[in-house]
Design an enzyme around this catalytic site. Sequence first.
Site, mmCIF file in Angstrom:
data_model
loop_
_atom_site.group_PDB
_atom_site.id
_atom_site.type_symbol
_atom_site.label_atom_id
_atom_site.label_comp_id
_atom_site.label_asym_id
_atom_site.label_seq_id
_atom_site.Cartn_x
_atom_site.Cartn_y
_atom_site.Cartn_z
ATOM 1 N N PRO A 179 -31.962 -16.891 -3.101
ATOM 2 C CA PRO A 179 -31.422 -15.677 -2.484
ATOM 3 C C PRO A 179 -32.095 -15.363 -1.138
ATOM 4 O O PRO A 179 -31.580 -14.567 -0.360
ATOM 5 C CB PRO A 179 -31.736 -14.580 -3.511
ATOM 6 C CG PRO A 179 -31.989 -15.282 -4.798
ATOM 7 C CD PRO A 179 -32.539 -16.628 -4.429
ATOM 8 N N GLU A 232 -39.512 -18.297 -11.635
ATOM 9 C CA GLU A 232 -39.781 -17.426 -10.473
ATOM 10 C C GLU A 232 -39.729 -18.206 -9.163
ATOM 11 O O GLU A 232 -40.166 -17.715 -8.130
ATOM 12 C CB GLU A 232 -41.140 -16.737 -10.613
ATOM 13 C CG GLU A 232 -41.364 -16.010 -11.933
ATOM 14 C CD GLU A 232 -40.217 -15.064 -12.289
ATOM 15 O OE1 GLU A 232 -39.808 -14.270 -11.419
ATOM 16 O OE2 GLU A 232 -39.737 -15.126 -13.439
ATOM 17 N N ARG A 287 -14.657 -30.734 -0.308
ATOM 18 C CA ARG A 287 -13.223 -30.602 -0.002
ATOM 19 C C ARG A 287 -12.927 -30.733 1.484
ATOM 20 O O ARG A 287 -11.778 -30.884 1.871
ATOM 21 C CB ARG A 287 -12.661 -29.297 -0.567
ATOM 22 C CG ARG A 287 -13.256 -28.046 0.039
ATOM 23 C CD ARG A 287 -12.699 -26.792 -0.610
ATOM 24 N NE ARG A 287 -11.302 -26.550 -0.292
ATOM 25 C CZ ARG A 287 -10.845 -26.152 0.894
ATOM 26 N NH1 ARG A 287 -11.693 -25.946 1.903
ATOM 27 N NH2 ARG A 287 -9.572 -25.950 1.106
ATOM 28 N N ASP A 323 -9.192 -26.347 10.474
ATOM 29 C CA ASP A 323 -9.963 -25.937 11.644
ATOM 30 C C ASP A 323 -10.236 -24.452 11.626
ATOM 31 O O ASP A 323 -9.712 -23.719 10.822
ATOM 32 C CB ASP A 323 -9.285 -26.163 12.985
ATOM 33 C CG ASP A 323 -8.469 -27.369 13.063
ATOM 34 O OD1 ASP A 323 -7.263 -27.237 13.037
ATOM 35 O OD2 ASP A 323 -9.108 -28.411 13.158
#
Length: 258
Positions: A88, A115, A153, A168
């Site tokens: 995060p 942790e 992808r 694009d």
Amino acid sequence: MRFDILTLFPKMFSSPFEESILGRAIEKGLIQIRIINIRDFALDKHQVVDDTPYGGGQGMVMKGEPIARSIEWIKSEDPSARVIYLTPQGRPFDQEQAQALASRAHLIFLCGRYEGIDERVRDLFVDEEISIGDYVLTGGELAAMVVIDAISRLLPGVLGSDRSAIEDSFFNSLLEYPQYTRPYDFRGSLVPEVLLSGNHLAISQWRQREALKRTWVRRPDLLAKAPLSEEDRRILKEIQGDKSTKDCDCLARRNNEG
Ligand code: 4GX
């Protein structure tokens, strides 16, 4: 493109990479994915991979040595491989970054548990830190899958061959227009007439207007970055001046009602 994943939970990756588009991409040899168990690189007889934090406090920290040895093992065959840590605390992941990463040949994803990892591994081995959003997962595994899916992808041949052109910048900066399929009458709700008209110009104009409308209603922040034509700006002004705009979007209405 080669993806190596360093994890304590290899089994988490079996079905997501075996199914559908990613499964086919692997079969076709367009991507190669290796799942590496960090525990295999622990040196002691019990293969310990975590320990209590210096300074005390809750939980466990992943030890540096098993992670370092697993990265060194990969780098001994390819020194150019880039190490990405999912956390995060990383840079928020977006389509632009997916595009940038898609041009690399070899990525190593380090999945942390507990942790997190010993800070010195980060300093010495991690090239880039990525966050998939401001929430806390139980580990980096699901985040790695999200990033790998978004990159894969974009690679040539993974989707249909003609899909790359519409990948694009322009098409990524607005939300998608609504889609419909048969039947024409779904529980009393009808398909917009223009889509049945066969008039391709009218259809693409309608879709562009719906994309602009939806982006303005749900994600106005995206419009600042979007490369809009003069015509787009004219339509947008029309949409913004129309007080029925916000009511026409079913989901936006539900979200706003709480
Ligand atoms: N986007 N997690 C990392 C271990 C951890 C704990 C503390 C550093 C400090 C996440 C996310 C995410 C859960 C992966 C905690 N690392 N990863 N993990 N959001 O929530 O990427």
